[in-house]
Design an enzyme around this catalytic site. Structure first.
Site, mmCIF file in Angstrom:
data_model
loop_
_atom_site.group_PDB
_atom_site.id
_atom_site.type_symbol
_atom_site.label_atom_id
_atom_site.label_comp_id
_atom_site.label_asym_id
_atom_site.label_seq_id
_atom_site.Cartn_x
_atom_site.Cartn_y
_atom_site.Cartn_z
ATOM 1 N N THR A 261 0.627 -1.234 0.135
ATOM 2 C CA THR A 261 0.035 0.196 0.006
ATOM 3 C C THR A 261 0.722 1.352 0.210
ATOM 4 O OG1 THR A 261 -0.191 -0.270 2.302
ATOM 5 C CG2 THR A 261 -1.942 -1.036 1.000
ATOM 6 N N GLU A 262 2.105 1.456 0.379
ATOM 7 C CA GLU A 262 2.804 2.592 0.520
ATOM 8 C C GLU A 262 3.920 2.448 0.321
ATOM 9 O OE1 GLU A 262 1.792 4.499 4.110
ATOM 10 O OE2 GLU A 262 -0.107 3.770 4.454
ATOM 11 N N LEU A 263 4.430 1.736 -0.779
ATOM 12 C CA LEU A 263 5.549 1.337 -1.280
ATOM 13 C C LEU A 263 6.721 2.362 -1.432
ATOM 14 C CD1 LEU A 263 7.732 -1.236 -1.906
ATOM 15 C CD2 LEU A 263 6.651 -0.997 -4.301
#
Length: 371
Positions: A261-263
């Site tokens: 989700t927040e790479l």
């Protein structure tokens, strides 16, 4: 002989045509065959103040998430006052460009509405009052975008790395059932929206076990929960790749979607006592913590590529378990990691550089998923 020559020419033409088509393929074209590919967008992008970054988004991604403008402190600054402008604009940007949009986030101990946990005199609110406030916040935000937002990060960062529950104001005042209540409120506000739990350091065995326990309990209680978000704020020496991969398998075994989700990739050395992606951490500036002021050197560029290809190798192997991969930002210049957890640093965590150009690893990632 003439017939063979015709077939040979046709074969050469076909190969050139396929090559030309493949050369123009972007991540959403190739990786998008397996999962959606997204980016967190800021308000400069959605208002058209950063047209080059907007073009990167529309060319390369088929999903977006609002980086900040749907967080509690922004969208709900006072108990009876909502600020919808930036969130509305982000939704419109998605609609205008045919992009899936994910809502982030409804219940989070950090960046909450400042008034959420106290009365006007400063005293801590009662359990009943906080439940009521949480209900109205979730209901009003989710209802406004009913049918427009595909899914919501309902509860964000509820678990410590060791697997204990984070002692957030929601947990202290309401108790552990605040998680269940949040999912119930979100589902009631939009029965068709997907609902997710999201957290960092998801390769930690203790956190992994607790997240799985929460998800299974929610399902047993009849709550809708569609996915687990692995934030994936990765670094050059963390997380352990085997543990990271084990988490993907464990989360998929819970019967929900797995989402990255927040790479991003922190290319800078960590201060002593640094831990995870908890944004409350702050450390003093030191030159030794900012080694790439003028750009990554050759060794740094090779390490950057290797780490990204290691992770995308994992995503390729688990492509049928993963439903979304979303980068936390679009280009290096706008990444939150430039100032976290040390202000004034220059970081290089994303796939597009400060000149809005794709880094060489982008083509290598596409090639990995093309073979």
């Amino acid at each position: 002989m003439k017939l063979k020559a015709v077939f040979l020419l046709f074969g050469l033409w076909l190969a050139q045509t396929v090559s030309a088509v493949n050369d123009g393929d972007t991540m959403k074209d190739v990786l998008g065959k397996y999962f959606t590919v997204g980016a967190a967008v800021n308000i400069d992008i959605v208002y058209g103040r950063s047209p080059e970054e907007a073009r990167i988004v529309t060319d390369n991604f088929n999903s977006i998430v609002a980086e900040n403008c749907m967080k509690g402190e922004v969208i709900h600054p006072e108990e009876n006052t909502y600020f919808w402008d930036d969130a509305d604009r982000t939704v419109k940007f998605a609609e205008d460009n045919g992009l899936e949009i994910i809502g982030h986030c409804l219940v989070w101990h950090s960046q909450p509405p400042e008034w959420m946990f106290t009365y006007e005199n400063g005293d801590t609110v009662s359990r009943a009052v906080l439940i009521d406030r949480m209900y109205h916040h979730i209901t009003n935000v989710v209802s406004r975008y009913k049918g427009k937002i595909k899914g919501w990060d309902v509860v964000n960062e509820a678990v410590n790395d060791d697997g204990t529950m984070r002692q957030s104001p929601y947990y202290k005042i309401i108790g552990p059932d605040y998680v269940r209540l949040a999912f119930e409120f979100a589902h009631e506000a939009d029965p068709n929206a997907e609902l997710y739990i999201n957290d960092f350091s998801m390769a930690s065995p203790g956190k992994r076990a607790t997240i799985c326990k929460i998800v299974r309990q929610l399902k047993a209680d009849g709550c809708r929960i569609d996915g687990i978000g692995m934030q994936s704020h990765n670094g050059i020496d963390y997380p352990d790749l085997d543990e990271y991969e084990a988490s993907i398998d464990s989360f998929a075994a819970c019967g929900v979607k797995v989402m990255i989700t927040e790479l991003d990739m922190n290319m800078l050395p960590s201060p002593d006592d640094f831990s995870g992606a908890d944004i409350s951490q702050h450390f003093d500036y030191q030159d030794k913590l900012n080694p790439y002021k003028s750009g990554l050197d050759s060794k740094g560029r090779k390490l950057f590529e290797k780490r990204y290809l290691d992770f995308f190798g994992i995503y390729y192997r688990h492509r049928h378990q993963i439903s979304r991969v979303t980068f936390w930002g679009v280009t290096d210049k706008g990444s939150w990691l430039n100032d976290f957890p040390v202000e004034g640093r220059t970081n290089y965590p994303l796939l597009f550089d400060r000149e809005n150009k794709a880094k060489p690893v982008v083509e290598k990632i596409i090639k990995l998923f093309s073979e």
